[in-house]
Design a protein around this motif. Structure first.
Motif, mmCIF file in Angstrom:
data_model
loop_
_atom_site.group_PDB
_atom_site.id
_atom_site.type_symbol
_atom_site.label_atom_id
_atom_site.label_comp_id
_atom_site.label_asym_id
_atom_site.label_seq_id
_atom_site.Cartn_x
_atom_site.Cartn_y
_atom_site.Cartn_z
ATOM 1 N N GLU A 104 -11.009 22.082 34.461
ATOM 2 C CA GLU A 104 -11.935 23.200 34.616
ATOM 3 C C GLU A 104 -11.361 24.294 35.522
ATOM 4 O O GLU A 104 -11.669 25.471 35.339
ATOM 5 N N ALA A 105 -10.527 23.932 36.485
ATOM 6 C CA ALA A 105 -9.918 24.941 37.366
ATOM 7 C C ALA A 105 -8.998 25.863 36.569
ATOM 8 O O ALA A 105 -8.988 27.083 36.779
ATOM 9 N N ALA A 106 -8.237 25.308 35.635
ATOM 10 C CA ALA A 106 -7.364 26.123 34.787
ATOM 11 C C ALA A 106 -8.200 27.028 33.881
ATOM 12 O O ALA A 106 -7.848 28.194 33.670
ATOM 13 N N LEU A 107 -9.308 26.515 33.358
ATOM 14 C CA LEU A 107 -10.217 27.339 32.556
ATOM 15 C C LEU A 107 -10.809 28.449 33.418
ATOM 16 O O LEU A 107 -10.927 29.592 32.974
ATOM 17 N N ALA A 108 -11.156 28.153 34.664
ATOM 18 C CA ALA A 108 -11.717 29.172 35.565
ATOM 19 C C ALA A 108 -10.707 30.295 35.825
ATOM 20 O O ALA A 108 -11.083 31.470 35.861
ATOM 21 N N ARG A 109 -9.434 29.946 35.966
ATOM 22 C CA ARG A 109 -8.410 30.979 36.149
ATOM 23 C C ARG A 109 -8.322 31.878 34.915
ATOM 24 O O ARG A 109 -8.186 33.093 35.020
ATOM 25 N N GLY A 150 -6.088 26.606 8.413
ATOM 26 C CA GLY A 150 -5.674 27.280 7.197
ATOM 27 C C GLY A 150 -4.617 28.360 7.383
ATOM 28 O O GLY A 150 -4.392 29.160 6.483
ATOM 29 N N ALA A 151 -3.988 28.398 8.524
ATOM 30 C CA ALA A 151 -2.929 29.367 8.823
ATOM 31 C C ALA A 151 -2.026 28.724 9.866
ATOM 32 O O ALA A 151 -2.426 27.767 10.527
ATOM 33 N N PRO A 152 -0.800 29.223 10.016
ATOM 34 C CA PRO A 152 0.059 28.650 11.056
ATOM 35 C C PRO A 152 -0.633 28.706 12.419
ATOM 36 O O PRO A 152 -1.105 29.769 12.834
ATOM 37 N N ALA A 153 -0.722 27.555 13.081
ATOM 38 C CA ALA A 153 -1.445 27.486 14.361
ATOM 39 C C ALA A 153 -0.803 26.448 15.268
ATOM 40 O O ALA A 153 -0.258 25.445 14.804
ATOM 41 N N GLY A 154 -0.891 26.715 16.553
ATOM 42 C CA GLY A 154 -0.395 25.805 17.571
ATOM 43 C C GLY A 154 -1.375 25.754 18.726
ATOM 44 O O GLY A 154 -2.474 26.311 18.653
ATOM 45 N N VAL A 155 -0.972 25.100 19.798
ATOM 46 C CA VAL A 155 -1.821 24.966 20.977
ATOM 47 C C VAL A 155 -1.114 25.628 22.151
ATOM 48 O O VAL A 155 0.068 25.373 22.402
ATOM 49 N N ALA A 156 -1.833 26.480 22.859
ATOM 50 C CA ALA A 156 -1.346 27.134 24.071
ATOM 51 C C ALA A 156 -2.120 26.541 25.237
ATOM 52 O O ALA A 156 -3.346 26.652 25.297
ATOM 53 N N VAL A 157 -1.417 25.887 26.155
ATOM 54 C CA VAL A 157 -2.065 25.198 27.260
ATOM 55 C C VAL A 157 -1.923 26.025 28.541
ATOM 56 O O VAL A 157 -0.839 26.503 28.868
ATOM 57 N N ASN A 158 -3.034 26.166 29.247
ATOM 58 C CA ASN A 158 -3.093 26.842 30.553
ATOM 59 C C ASN A 158 -2.486 28.244 30.515
ATOM 60 O O ASN A 158 -1.667 28.608 31.357
#
Length: 145
Positions: free
Chosen positions: A59-64, A101-109
């Motif tokens: 949650e701290a990373a989400l708050a930033r 349905g499209a090129p997608a990835g995950v971006a963390v923090n």
């Protein structure tokens, strides 16, 4: 394991030029990742022709991230309430990404310049069927990338 702290530790190792990339992907798969909602769907951003699901280790990373969005969007965004879901990383990679349905990835923090990491839609991270670098059958015959 499976907590966000372990994922953040693996990210820090890779950013420092050490650690095993496979272990990093494995840690994402085990981790619980917080993904905020935006307009009824998961928060995503487009960059370089890829749709990125924005996930956070805690949650701290989400708050930033929320603070950064408020700085960009103005005072109204500062009072915004952030709803989110928690996903196991494996579910993001194996179910959510293919369903986009499209090129997608995950971006963390993504709001942490020294602690962010992109997990692109490539073989070894996402299922081969949606990996942009997988050999696939091309209409009209032949193989392509």
């Amino acid at each position: 394991m499976g907590d966000g702290a372990a994922l953040a530790d693996r990210i820090a190792e890779r950013r420092a030029g050490v650690g095993d990339p496979g272990a990093l992907v494995g840690e994402l798969r085990r981790a619980l990742v917080i993904v905020p909602y935006d307009r009824g769907g998961l928060w995503t951003a487009e960059f370089g022709g890829i749709r990125w699901v924005c996930g956070f280790t805690d949650e701290a990373a989400l708050a930033r991230f929320a603070e950064e969005r408020a700085a960009i969007e103005g005072a109204e965004a500062a009072s915004r309430s952030w709803e989110y879901a928690t996903f196991r990383g494996a579910r993001l990679l194996d179910e959510v990404i293919p369903a986009m349905g499209a090129p997608a990835g995950v971006a963390v923090n993504v709001a942490d310049p020294d602690g962010s990491m992109l997990f692109p839609p490539v073989v070894g991270i996402v299922p081969d069927a949606v990996a942009v670098d997988a050999d696939v059958d091309v209409p009209g015959g032949g193989r392509g990338l």
